[in-house]
Design an enzyme around this catalytic site. Structure first.
Site, PDB file in Angstrom:
ATOM      1  N   HIS A  38      36.137  61.917 -17.250  1.00  0.00           N
ATOM      2  CA  HIS A  38      36.056  62.596 -18.549  1.00  0.00           C
ATOM      3  C   HIS A  38      34.595  62.879 -18.901  1.00  0.00           C
ATOM      4  O   HIS A  38      34.219  64.022 -19.210  1.00  0.00           O
ATOM      5  CB  HIS A  38      36.704  61.705 -19.616  1.00  0.00           C
ATOM      6  CG  HIS A  38      36.632  62.240 -21.009  1.00  0.00           C
ATOM      7  ND1 HIS A  38      37.707  62.822 -21.639  1.00  0.00           N
ATOM      8  CD2 HIS A  38      35.616  62.289 -21.913  1.00  0.00           C
ATOM      9  CE1 HIS A  38      37.355  63.210 -22.858  1.00  0.00           C
ATOM     10  NE2 HIS A  38      36.088  62.889 -23.048  1.00  0.00           N
ATOM     11  N   GLU A  39      33.765  61.846 -18.845  1.00  0.00           N
ATOM     12  CA  GLU A  39      32.357  62.016 -19.206  1.00  0.00           C
ATOM     13  C   GLU A  39      31.624  62.894 -18.191  1.00  0.00           C
ATOM     14  O   GLU A  39      30.694  63.621 -18.550  1.00  0.00           O
ATOM     15  CB  GLU A  39      31.673  60.652 -19.336  1.00  0.00           C
ATOM     16  CG  GLU A  39      32.260  59.755 -20.418  1.00  0.00           C
ATOM     17  CD  GLU A  39      32.272  60.388 -21.801  1.00  0.00           C
ATOM     18  OE1 GLU A  39      31.473  61.307 -22.064  1.00  0.00           O
ATOM     19  OE2 GLU A  39      33.100  59.958 -22.632  1.00  0.00           O
ATOM     20  N   HIS A  45      31.941  66.434 -19.308  1.00  0.00           N
ATOM     21  CA  HIS A  45      30.919  66.780 -20.302  1.00  0.00           C
ATOM     22  C   HIS A  45      29.567  67.008 -19.627  1.00  0.00           C
ATOM     23  O   HIS A  45      28.842  67.963 -19.944  1.00  0.00           O
ATOM     24  CB  HIS A  45      30.766  65.647 -21.317  1.00  0.00           C
ATOM     25  CG  HIS A  45      31.912  65.499 -22.263  1.00  0.00           C
ATOM     26  ND1 HIS A  45      32.444  66.566 -22.964  1.00  0.00           N
ATOM     27  CD2 HIS A  45      32.618  64.411 -22.657  1.00  0.00           C
ATOM     28  CE1 HIS A  45      33.427  66.128 -23.734  1.00  0.00           C
ATOM     29  NE2 HIS A  45      33.558  64.834 -23.561  1.00  0.00           N
ATOM     30  N   HIS A  89      29.373  70.249 -17.651  1.00  0.00           N
ATOM     31  CA  HIS A  89      29.342  71.333 -18.634  1.00  0.00           C
ATOM     32  C   HIS A  89      27.913  71.502 -19.170  1.00  0.00           C
ATOM     33  O   HIS A  89      27.375  72.615 -19.217  1.00  0.00           O
ATOM     34  CB  HIS A  89      30.314  70.995 -19.777  1.00  0.00           C
ATOM     35  CG  HIS A  89      30.597  72.136 -20.701  1.00  0.00           C
ATOM     36  ND1 HIS A  89      31.451  72.030 -21.778  1.00  0.00           N
ATOM     37  CD2 HIS A  89      30.135  73.414 -20.736  1.00  0.00           C
ATOM     38  CE1 HIS A  89      31.507  73.188 -22.413  1.00  0.00           C
ATOM     39  NE2 HIS A  89      30.705  74.032 -21.813  1.00  0.00           N
TER      40      HIS A  89
END
Length: 594
Positions: A386-387, A390, A393
């Site tokens: 998940h991180e 980020h 991105h």
């Protein structure tokens, strides 16, 4: 028992030394930013005098902001390594004060741009040095109806420090001062409950342990609920003060307006969830039956269905699985994931004093950094991927856009992280041959839906109701907050679950309520990611579109970015489409457990 930070191998700690080798560079950056306070004063009231003045004002603001973001990120991440070290706390606080001072020093820029003659502004924009700022200026002009006079903007910048007091008080009370009682674990041994181990005990195979952990956690927050109500009420009043002062129709409108998001998107999300509560009921009924429970309580919601199945996944194993799961994204994407592993972007394990939770941070002039507490389980692997979503991105945005357009809006932030999670669960399900493992994984994924879409929408509805009550002039006490939250729990979970009365106090333990209508973005992000991940796996050209979305940073408005990537979040059908996937997976789970 958490280790001392010095006991953890360097390869499992992020490399912040790459940002600042010594304190002299920190002082150099502070002096640079503080000098900009004086430099910018030269152009106050004179921006429209010449293109040179106009450009210099924007350039000083950009350069000082860029340097500040570097300093701010570093000092806060360093503080989060061990929050007990006062020197690091002082540095983080200093950067906050500098940010406030910079905000005051540059407060004249927006009002002066808004007050300029449009034809003069158009002339300035023909200057090749100023042309790159066009979108930024367009966004400023878009805020014209809600921008105050220069003096008022200075005042708003000055009081910005005060608006964070409620959140800071909540964090110190919740994470530093609040002590939880002891409970008995599965072996009957006394253990002290804390923020880290609660998530373990609420998933215990033993219902007595789950119940004890739940009642100890929520009971402790109930003891402090009057103080918590005061901080939350203060935070809400602060948001409403800002909205009213700037003449926004409401605090909700003000928050969504920054991302150019219609309030309809927020309301459509809530409406869609309400219509699909029967799907949640069906899933919870399957879970209750499979677990052999006569009644399903709120403290039973998090226990895995395959209770005797345990997926232990070391950090090193998780890295290999993640690289395989993300192969559909292409070699360029997975090479960046490998880069994150190799170059120590990640602070992996818990240590004494380390900030809880997980995040991806960094700035334009550093690579991203990830803070987490890996615990050798499936949830930790999902947190990691998940991180990483980020972080990649941010990395692609920073490397594809100029500084002023490098930061993407929060509305799209959760899309990248959730696409990664979705690809991981699909990989794990596709490669599982064991029925019990499939039940475990399906249950895990359905829990992601429940907690990210249903639960976060419940939170979003709580925010909407409480803000509207305060905007109507109603004070909110601990009992008032608890009543609203309990009634929402009854609405969302009452069809299949015994909604324990003490669950109404959960509002007191949710830090996101201090972030002003943030949580709905988890739900919309998950919905968008569900649609996009299907496209990535099944449609030609979808990966390329998605990567362009990641690279676009803040160069476009969020809804336009998502439309270009392949999903329209202004249409209620997008959330309905995600919930259709939830229903299909529920039916698949039902078949497996027959």
């Amino acid at each position: 028992m958490a280790k001392n930070r010095k006991e953890i191998e360097n390869k499992y700690k992020w490399n912040l030394e790459k940002m600042y080798l010594d304190s002299s560079k920190i002082e150099e950056d502070i002096k640079f930013i503080e000098k900009s306070y004086e430099d910018i004063k030269e152009y106050k009231g004179k921006m429209s005098n010449s293109a040179e003045n106009f450009y210099n004002s924007l350039k000083i603001m950009e350069d000082s902001s860029r340097r500040l973001s570097y300093l701010y990120a570093y000092t806060h991440m360093k503080h989060h390594e061990d929050t007990r070290i006062n020197e690091n706390l002082a540095d983080a606080t200093k950067s906050e004060m500098i940010a406030s001072e910079l905000g005051k020093a540059t407060a004249f820029i927006v009002p002066e741009i808004i007050g300029m003659d449009s034809s003069l502004l158009e002339t300035f924009l023909k200057d090749e040095r100023i042309a790159p700022y066009k979108k930024m200026i367009d966004e400023i002009l878009r805020d014209k109806p809600y921008t105050l006079s220069e003096k008022e903007e200075e005042l708003m910048a000055a009081v910005s420090d005060l608006t964070g007091v409620a959140e800071n008080t909540y964090e110190m009370l919740s994470y530093a001062d609040m002590k939880f009682p002891e409970i008995e674990d599965e072996k009957g041994e006394k253990v002290r409950l804390d923020h880290f181990n609660y998530s373990t005990y609420i998933k215990s195979k033993n219902q007595r342990v789950r119940k004890d952990a739940f009642e100890a956690e929520f009971g402790t927050y109930k003891k402090y609920s009057n103080t918590m109500a005061s901080t939350l009420f203060g935070a809400i009043k602060s948001e409403i003060f800002n909205a009213k002062t700037r003449k926004y129709p409401s605090a909700l409108f003000a928050s969504l307006y920054q991302d150019n998001i219609s309030v309809d998107v927020y309301n459509n999300l809530i409406d869609s969830i309400h219509e699909n509560i029967p799907a949640l009921d069906k899933y919870l009924e399957i879970k209750k039956k499979y677990l052999g429970l006569e009644e399903l309580h709120m403290y039973d919601l998090y226990v895995p269905m395959a209770r005797d199945f345990n997926m232990e996944i070391s950090y090193e194993e998780a890295k290999k699985i993640i690289l395989e799961a993300l192969k559909p994204m292409g070699e360029g994407y997975t090479s960046l994931i490998q880069k994150a592993f190799d170059e120590r972007w990640i602070d992996v394990y818990e240590n004494e004093g380390k900030k809880g939770g997980a995040y991806s941070w960094g700035c334009y002039d550093s690579h991203p950094y990830i803070l987490m507490s890996y615990n050798n389980d499936l949830n930790s692997m999902f947190t990691l991927i998940h991180e990483l979503g980020h972080s990649i991105h941010s990395y692609l945005s920073h490397n594809s856009q100029p500084y002023i357009y490098s930061s993407y809006k929060i509305f799209v932030a959760e899309v990248a992280s959730t696409v990664n999670e979705t690809l991981l669960i699909k990989y794990l399900l596709n490669n599982s041959k064991d029925k019990t493992e499939q039940i475990y994984l399906l249950n895990y994924y359905l829990e992601q839906f429940r907690t990210t879409v249903y639960r976060q929408t419940l939170f979003a509805e709580f925010e909407k109701i409480t803000h509207e009550k305060v905007e109507a002039g109603n004070p909110m006490t601990a009992d008032d907050f608890t009543e609203v939250f309990y009634n929402l729990n009854k609405l969302y979970y009452g069809g299949a679950c015994n909604v324990d009365e003490i669950s109404g106090v959960e509002w007191a333990r949710i830090p996101h309520f201090y972030s002003n209508f943030y949580v709905y973005k988890y739900a919309t992000g998950f919905a968008a990611a569900s649609v996009l991940s299907e496209k990535i796996l099944n449609e030609d050209g979808a990966v390329e579109k998605y990567l362009e979305f990641l690279k676009s940073g803040g160069s476009e408005y969020p809804l336009d970015q998502l439309r270009s990537a392949g999903v329209d979040m202004e249409k209620k059908e997008s959330v309905d489409g995600a919930l259709k996937i939830f229903n299909e997976l529920t039916e698949k789970l039902e078949e497996l457990v027959k």
